[in-house]
Write a protein that holds these residues in place. Structure first.
Motif, PDB file in Angstrom:
ATOM      1  N   GLN A 135       0.836  -1.203   0.000  1.00 13.57           N
ATOM      2  CA  GLN A 135       0.000   0.000   0.000  1.00 13.57           C
ATOM      3  C   GLN A 135       0.870   1.251   0.000  1.00 13.57           C
ATOM      4  OE1 GLN A 135      -2.609  -0.318   3.398  1.00 13.57           O
ATOM      5  NE2 GLN A 135      -3.551  -2.238   2.690  1.00 13.57           N
ATOM      6  N   ASP A 136       0.291   2.322  -0.526  1.00 13.38           N
ATOM      7  CA  ASP A 136       0.947   3.625  -0.449  1.00 13.38           C
ATOM      8  C   ASP A 136       0.679   4.238   0.923  1.00 13.38           C
ATOM      9  OD1 ASP A 136       1.957   3.509  -3.035  1.00 13.38           O
ATOM     10  OD2 ASP A 136       0.090   4.289  -3.893  1.00 13.38           O
ATOM     11  N   LYS A 137       1.559   5.132   1.331  1.00 17.05           N
ATOM     12  CA  LYS A 137       1.460   5.711   2.683  1.00 17.05           C
ATOM     13  C   LYS A 137       0.190   6.535   2.884  1.00 17.05           C
ATOM     14  CE  LYS A 137       4.305   9.610   1.206  1.00 17.05           C
ATOM     15  NZ  LYS A 137       5.581  10.338   1.393  1.00 17.05           N
ATOM     16  N   ASN A 138      -0.382   7.013   1.767  1.00 19.42           N
ATOM     17  CA  ASN A 138      -1.590   7.832   1.887  1.00 19.42           C
ATOM     18  C   ASN A 138      -2.878   7.016   1.711  1.00 19.42           C
ATOM     19  OD1 ASN A 138      -0.051  10.182   2.225  1.00 19.42           O
ATOM     20  ND2 ASN A 138       0.183  10.397  -0.011  1.00 19.42           N
ATOM     21  N   ALA A 139      -2.735   5.703   1.560  1.00 17.49           N
ATOM     22  CA  ALA A 139      -3.930   4.874   1.341  1.00 17.49           C
ATOM     23  C   ALA A 139      -3.840   3.593   2.167  1.00 17.49           C
ATOM     24  CB  ALA A 139      -4.058   4.541  -0.148  1.00 17.49           C
ATOM     25  N   ILE A 140      -3.439   3.765   3.410  1.00 17.34           N
ATOM     26  CA  ILE A 140      -3.256   2.582   4.275  1.00 17.34           C
ATOM     27  C   ILE A 140      -4.614   2.022   4.687  1.00 17.34           C
ATOM     28  CG2 ILE A 140      -2.371   1.775   6.486  1.00 17.34           C
ATOM     29  CD1 ILE A 140      -0.170   3.869   6.265  1.00 17.34           C
ATOM     30  N   ASP A 141      -4.753   0.698   4.542  1.00 16.85           N
ATOM     31  CA  ASP A 141      -5.963   0.000   4.975  1.00 16.85           C
ATOM     32  C   ASP A 141      -5.532  -1.281   5.678  1.00 16.85           C
ATOM     33  OD1 ASP A 141      -8.346  -1.227   5.413  1.00 16.85           O
ATOM     34  OD2 ASP A 141      -8.872  -1.506   3.296  1.00 16.85           O
TER      35      ASP A 141
END
Length: 916
Positions: A28-34
């Motif tokens: 995941q990207d740091k701005n779209a953590i799930d």
């Protein structure tokens, strides 16, 4: 997959992403953590107080590690960036008040190094891929890492273990504690390598809480044998068997049980599991070293069913022959300690295990310690074996089909000259086989004096056809039935395991004939004679074959199958009938010249994924020739087994994989391009190789091998062979002389320390006789300090050097006679009982020489019984008269009644006159 248009940094990231996905991580990207997406999350470019880390790894929402990504060309510099990785792992992640992270990777995507910072001295190591999130989750529930738990292993209890086994286990565990990834256990055949390994495995499971251990073999036969040893193993500190304490699974399919603590598998099967392909069982019957080795092996790829951390330890049995080329990938795949077991390492073996030899226990040391028995070499040389012979043109010669044994007569058009090396393949000379077997039969009294039965004997044949010829000749020359001599090969009609069990445990068969099945790794303890009727070019393989005879066996066990054996097994005899001792040996089996590789091995290698161009072209040529020879019924059977392909089709397909034009045209068609890239050409060649290898199955290989054997060989009954030498070889004579010298030196060195020797050296001034206890003291010291000087072995050396033909009753009587010979009391080696009988006759004559003493028949019966007791026990004491056989004769009272006041004097005189 990475694109050629990407920057090196992005290419590396894509490769890392791919490996993370395979290992179960969600990226995941740091701005779209799930965090709900997966148990394991890898977040790109996560901010820390030391900067942005390439990947931050989270398991169940908690940070556990980091990945420092580098370009592919920086692979050689990964260790340089470890300090940078450590700074990231020690830093605080943004939004999280975390402790230092335990798991660190440095990776280019193609090369990855891993450090577990919980280890006592954290050290990075190369890993095939990334560990799974579930693994980290499990590791973090444990208070210590595996490498830390290795320090918790308790001190080894040496009881029930040989010194060499204690040394190997202690040194192996010390190697683990030093975090050395590879260790080599070199122990002589017969010294208990497998038992040593199982003991070490038990300790790793119990004290270090190892999760799973792989015991890797290279043939099905060795896997079954290892399974039996696990099943019978009982540890020192528990009365239960290993298999009652831990689950042991021997892999017979591609199913791997996750609850098994020990898995036993052939390296071939594990390779097929990693590739996700089924394995034909026939592939497990031949060790990989005998198969054709590829130049460019088909690579192993990540298999989520068997992650790299699936095994903590891998024990590789017979590692000198199964760790190279295509098979090394199996070992490189796993993040595990590697332990090699072998009796015969070569230079490559030492190199593979980083020269970390934790045990060096040679055959010579094993013989010195009494763990193994030594061997003697007897040579039988015939004229045709040495020089070959010739068949004359226009003669009618018998020809025979190898498989059916059907014969016919043919007239040859030209002379056929053959060498000894061609015997039993192209040409069979029955006289040559007969002369070897007949000489063995006739020389048995010289090779094994005083034996009433043929000692258990194993004959090594060149192939199954040769084995059948030998069996028939043995039965004929020894005038025995079918049970006397049997074949032990995979192709034998009778179950080879059953025959092998009979050979071990029953009176018959006395002689077994094999090709390769029991040449290595199989124990037959009663075996006392090996006959080589085939040459062996591999030094390691020859040592392994010789190792079949090295096992020790006590007297009680040996006489169960060889009733006239005079003692425990003290040695074995190699009968060299083909010059195997003199032939030039190489460090490994020669496989480069494909002309020398058997057809079956070529096919097996290609079925297993070999891509060697020479192998493909060689096999294509052989199959093309075979197609011209097969019958229509045989050709039809081939098509049934290949679902329509003929031998010609297979040969053409084999050649196509090596034909650059065919490869280019196929790539142009498949990729719809006029200019295929090198990657596309390589992929096309791999596809062609895979297609042709899929045609080969174990069933097809077995059938074609049988078809090949149907073809004929000449039977030369025109040239009769003759024996030109039969006897102990010169090296054996030197060994015998050395043994005698060593025994003399031992006696001389201990003449003032050991009571029996002191008495014998001081005769005739010392009147006290040598007793049973005194002689037993000498024997016990020999067994403890000089086991290679076993009395019966020294006796055999004297027999050969001094041409003595006699047999002692037991070790003790042999020892007394040897001591007397060494110190000069006897001019020749004289059996103790012979000397006592002569001394008894002289004593009787002396006593009755005067008119005052005349023994009656009842007195003589008692005196003879007393003499027989002295022969076996060295002395007669008053209390002995209360036991057999004297008790049934009336005991001490009867003796006094017969001899009156002279009784005590009679006992003393007999002890003095007969013993010393």
């Amino acid at each position: 997959m990475p694109s050629a248009n990407q920057t090196p940094e992005n290419q590396a990231r894509d490769l890392i992403d791919q490996k993370l996905y395979q290992a179960g991580w969600d990226i995941q990207d740091k701005n779209a953590i799930d965090f709900n997406a997966s148990l394991g999350i890898a977040v790109r470019e996560y901010q820390t107080d030391a900067g942005f880390v390439d990947y931050a790894l989270f398991v169940d929402r908690k940070p556990v590690g980091i990945i420092e990504a580098k370009r592919d060309e920086e692979g050689h510099r990964l260790t340089v960036v470890e300090e940078q990785s450590r700074e990231y792992a020690d830093s605080k992640l943004k939004h999280i008040n975390n402790q230092p992270l335990p798991f660190i990777y440095e990776s280019t995507g193609k090369l990855t190094r891993f450090t577990d910072r919980r280890d006592p001295k954290p050290r990075s190591r190369l890993v095939f891929s990334f560990h799974r999130p579930e693994t980290f989750q499990e590791w973090l529930t444990q208070p210590k890492s595996l490498r830390d738990r290795l320090f918790d292993i308790s001190e080894l209890d040496p009881s029930k273990l040989r010194n060499c086994q204690v040394t190997a286990i202690n040194n192996l565990e010390q190697s683990f504690r030093r975090n050395l990834p590879r260790a080599l256990v070199q122990m002589a055949t017969g010294s208990g390598k497998t038992f040593t390994a199982i003991t070490a495995i038990y300790r790793l499971l119990k004290f270090a809480d190892a999760k799973r251990v792989l015991f890797l073999v290279d043939t099905k036969n060795l896997g079954e044998q290892a399974e039996q040893e696990f099943m019978s193993f009982v540890p020192n500190d528990d009365n239960r068997k290993f298999t009652e304490l831990y689950n042991v699974q021997r892999l017979s399919s591609n199913y791997l049980a996750k609850d098994a603590q020990v898995c036993i598998s052939t390296i071939q099967r594990l390779y097929s599991i990693l590739k996700g392909e089924p394995l034909d069982e026939a592939a497990e019957e031949t060790n990989p070293n005998e198969m054709v080795q590829p130049r460019q092996p088909v690579p192993v790829v990540y298999n989520p069913r068997v992650p790299i951390e699936f095994f903590d330890f891998i024990v590789i049995d017979e590692c000198h022959r199964s760790i190279y080329n295509i098979w090394q990938q199996v070992l490189d795949y796993f993040d595990a300690f590697l332990i090699g077991l072998t009796a015969t390492p070569d230079i490559r073996t030492f190199g593979f295990f980083n020269e970390n030899v934790v045990s060096e226990y040679t055959h010579e040391q094993a013989v010195m310690d009494g763990v193994n028995v030594g061997y003697e070499i007897y040579t039988i040389e015939t004229e045709i074996t040495k020089n070959g012979s010739r068949l004359i043109a226009q003669e009618f010669i018998e020809k025979r089909e190898k498989l059916t044994r059907e014969k016919r007569w043919t007239q040859i058009d030209e002379d056929i000259t053959y060498t000894g090396s061609q015997l039993d393949r192209d040409i069979v000379n029955p006289s040559q086989i007969r002369q070897i077997i007949r000489t063995f039969r006739d020389k048995l009294p010289e090779i094994f004096p005083h034996r009433q039965e043929v000692p258990k004997t194993l004959i090594f044949a060149k192939d199954d056809s040769h084995a059948d010829d030998i069996i028939n000749m043995v039965r004929e020359e020894f005038n025995e039935g079918n049970d006397f001599c049997k074949k032990v090969t995979y192709k034998a009609k009778e179950d080879p395991k059953s025959v092998l069990a009979q050979f071990r445990n029953n009176y018959n068969p006395r002689i077994a004939v094999t090709v390769d099945m029991i040449a290595t790794g199989t124990d037959v303890r009663p075996l006392e004679c090996l006959i080589f009727m085939r040459d062996v070019k591999s030094r390691n393989y020859y040592e392994q074959m010789k190792g079949r005879g090295t096992r020790t066996l006590n007297h009680d066990e040996l006489i169960k199958v060889s009733g006239s054996a005079p003692s425990a097994k003290t040695h074995f005899v190699i009968i060299d009938a083909v010059g195997v001792e003199k032939s030039v040996k190489t460090d490994s089996r020669p496989l480069e010249s494909k002309r020398s590789v058997p057809l079956k091995d070529l096919m097996m290698g290609i079925m297993m994924g070999a891509t060697d161009t020479d192998a493909y072209t060689s096999l294509a040529g052989r199959l093309a020739r075979l197609e011209r020879q097969v019958t229509s019924e045989e050709a039809q059977k081939v098509q049934e087994l290949t679902q329509g392909a003929t031998l010609g089709d297979i040969a053409k397909a084999l050649l196509n994989t090596c034909d650059s034009d065919v490869i280019a045209n196929t790539a142009e068609r498949d990729y719809q391009t006029k200019n295929p890239t090198p990657e596309q050409l390589e992929s096309t060649q791999e596809n062609l190789s895979r297609q042709v290898s899929s045609l080969f199955t174990g069933q097809l290989i077995e059938y074609l091998d049988k078809v090949r054997q149907v073809h004929e060989q000449y039977i030369d009954t025109h040239n009769l062979d003759r024996v030109i030498y039969a006897g102990w070889n010169q090296e054996q004579q030197t060994q015998n002389e050395t043994l005698i010298t060593d025994f003399k030196a031992f006696i001389e060195a201990n003449k003032d320390e050991i009571t029996a020797l002191r008495i014998l050296y001081n005769l005739p001034y010392q009147q006290r006789p040598v007793t049973y206890r005194m002689v037993k003291e000498v024997l016990d010291i020999l067994k403890k300090d000089r086991p290679h000087l076993a009395p019966l072995r020294v006796w055999q050396a004297y027999e050969q050097v001094e041409q003595v033909n006699s047999q002692p009753i037991n070790e003790l009587t042999a020892l007394v006679a040897l001591i007397r010979r060494v110190i000069g009391l006897d001019e020749t080696l004289t059996p103790h009982e012979n000397r006592v009988n002569r001394a008894f006759q002289a004593w009787i004559f002396h006593k009755q020489a005067g008119a005052s003493v005349k023994f009656n028949e009842e007195q003589m019966q008692w005196l003879r019984a007393m003499k027989e007791h002295i022969i076996s026990s060295f002395a007669l004491e008053r209390e002995d008269l209360d036991y057999a056989p004297f008790d049934s004769m009336g005991g001490l009272g009867k003796l006094y009644q017969l001899f009156g006041d002279e009784m005590e004097a009679i006992i003393e005189e007999l002890n003095t006159a007969l013993v010393v």
